[in-house]
Scaffold this active site. Structure first.
Site, PDB file in Angstrom:
ATOM      1  N   TYR A  71       0.862  -1.180   0.000  1.00 29.31           N
ATOM      2  CA  TYR A  71       0.000   0.000   0.000  1.00 29.31           C
ATOM      3  C   TYR A  71       0.905   1.239   0.000  1.00 29.31           C
ATOM      4  O   TYR A  71       1.299   1.751   1.049  1.00 29.31           O
ATOM      5  CB  TYR A  71      -0.882   0.027   1.249  1.00 29.31           C
ATOM      6  CG  TYR A  71      -1.991  -0.994   1.297  1.00 29.31           C
ATOM      7  CD1 TYR A  71      -2.317  -1.783   0.207  1.00 29.31           C
ATOM      8  CD2 TYR A  71      -2.744  -1.154   2.462  1.00 29.31           C
ATOM      9  CE1 TYR A  71      -3.340  -2.709   0.274  1.00 29.31           C
ATOM     10  CE2 TYR A  71      -3.771  -2.074   2.544  1.00 29.31           C
ATOM     11  CZ  TYR A  71      -4.071  -2.847   1.446  1.00 29.31           C
ATOM     12  OH  TYR A  71      -5.084  -3.764   1.518  1.00 29.31           O
ATOM     13  N   PHE A 218     -13.986  -4.129   0.450  1.00 33.22           N
ATOM     14  CA  PHE A 218     -14.914  -3.516  -0.504  1.00 33.22           C
ATOM     15  C   PHE A 218     -16.371  -3.672  -0.062  1.00 33.22           C
ATOM     16  O   PHE A 218     -17.278  -3.750  -0.888  1.00 33.22           O
ATOM     17  CB  PHE A 218     -14.738  -4.080  -1.919  1.00 33.22           C
ATOM     18  CG  PHE A 218     -13.369  -3.868  -2.500  1.00 33.22           C
ATOM     19  CD1 PHE A 218     -12.652  -2.709  -2.255  1.00 33.22           C
ATOM     20  CD2 PHE A 218     -12.778  -4.832  -3.302  1.00 33.22           C
ATOM     21  CE1 PHE A 218     -11.384  -2.512  -2.786  1.00 33.22           C
ATOM     22  CE2 PHE A 218     -11.512  -4.637  -3.841  1.00 33.22           C
ATOM     23  CZ  PHE A 218     -10.820  -3.474  -3.584  1.00 33.22           C
ATOM     24  N   GLY A 222     -18.388  -2.072  -3.099  1.00 28.61           N
ATOM     25  CA  GLY A 222     -19.061  -3.022  -3.969  1.00 28.61           C
ATOM     26  C   GLY A 222     -18.338  -3.159  -5.295  1.00 28.61           C
ATOM     27  O   GLY A 222     -17.129  -3.345  -5.360  1.00 28.61           O
TER      28      GLY A 222
END
Length: 301
Positions: A71, A218, A222
């Site tokens: 990340y 998520f 979504g």
């Protein structure tokens, strides 16, 4: 009670091995850049604001932070932001990281690490976070191949004291069975939220039966995935949100938490206001009728 007064404790707790965490945690992926996450062309985030968000998360009772050495953006590393903001770390803070994937300095993705390369990835997380051990390490998986060799390599690092607990990410039920034959698994981290396929529901239930935390990623975004949630939502989701004076994102998080006491949430944001709202979602109690309506959306999205 206002959102500002709600803490992560409102969602209840779960055990990751011998570590107790509040079921609302924080995902660090979005800290490093604005716009779509984990891309080579996104704009770097504001460093001071990212530090403030992390410190505010802990003030709000978040004691489970999900991160990874991969990340990062051109100017920001999630692990090093966590280190700067929170070290020396609170005794009850659990930092979960992931290994397997890697990125070169330009941000391009590398092939999945081989078993003998995983120690280097673990040590990189230790260095960036300024820790002498990692609380939880998830083996991030791609595809259907056996994970025995790589998970076995992590089990050896756990035995050596570099890792306290092990988990797996982006996996199938057969991967969980394979890993549990090698070493205890405290969590499964998979994509999940309203509209997930039926086999994901079944896997979530299996994890609960085995006492393994299920940690969706998520859950808000979504289909938006790394790009985040869209500006509009399903009518039923919005209607439930309006009835509670909440946002659709909060309802999606609350619905996910209602799927079982072993379900943890790790919503990520670089926005202090969104952080407060995400934590407050842990206090949102949906009625049986509302859950039935959202379940119907879940089955037919």
């Amino acid at each position: 009670m206002t959102s500002e007064e709600i803490t992560a404790a409102a969602a209840g707790t779960w055990q990751l091995g011998d570590l107790t965490v509040n079921r609302i945690g924080f995902g660090a992926m979005r800290l490093t850049q604005n716009g779509a996450a984990l891309t080579t062309d996104a704009v770097a985030s504001d460093r001071d604001r990212a530090v403030r968000v992390l410190r505010r998360a802990v003030e709000l009772g978040v004691n489970h932070i999900d991160t990874a050495a991969f990340y990062f953006s051109a100017l920001r590393s999630a692990n090093e932001l966590i280190n700067r903001a929170l070290a020396p770390y609170p005794d009850d803070l659990v930092i979960t990281t992931k290994v397997g994937p890697g990125r070169d300095p330009s941000g391009e993705w590398l092939p999945l690490a081989r078993p003998e390369q995983l120690r280097g990835q673990v040590e990189e997380n230790l260095r960036q976070l300024g820790r002498d051990h990692l609380d939880v390490v998830n083996l991030r998986v791609h595809g259907t191949d056996s994970i025995a060799e790589r998970f076995g390599a992590l089990a050896q690092l756990r035995d050596a004291g570099l890792i306290r607990h092990l988990g797996i990410s982006n996996v199938r039920p057969e991967h969980l069975a394979e890993a549990e034959a090698i070493a205890p698994v405290v969590c499964v981290q998979n994509r999940y939220g309203i509209g997930a396929p039926p086999d994901a529901d079944e896997f979530l239930r299996t994890c609960g039966e085995r006492g393994v935390a299920f940690v969706p990623f998520f859950a808000i975004a979504g289909a938006g995935r790394e790009a985040g949630a869209g500006h509009t939502d399903h009518d039923e989701v919005q209607a439930v949100a309006d009835a509670h004076g909440a946002s659709a994102a909060q309802v999606r998080l609350a619905w996910t938490l209602h799927r079982g006491p072993h379900v943890l949430a790790i919503p990520g944001t670089g926005d202090p206001d969104h952080l407060v709202a995400n934590v407050a979602a842990g206090a949102l109690r949906l009625t049986p009728d509302e859950l039935a309506r959202l379940d119907a959306v879940h089955r037919h999205v």
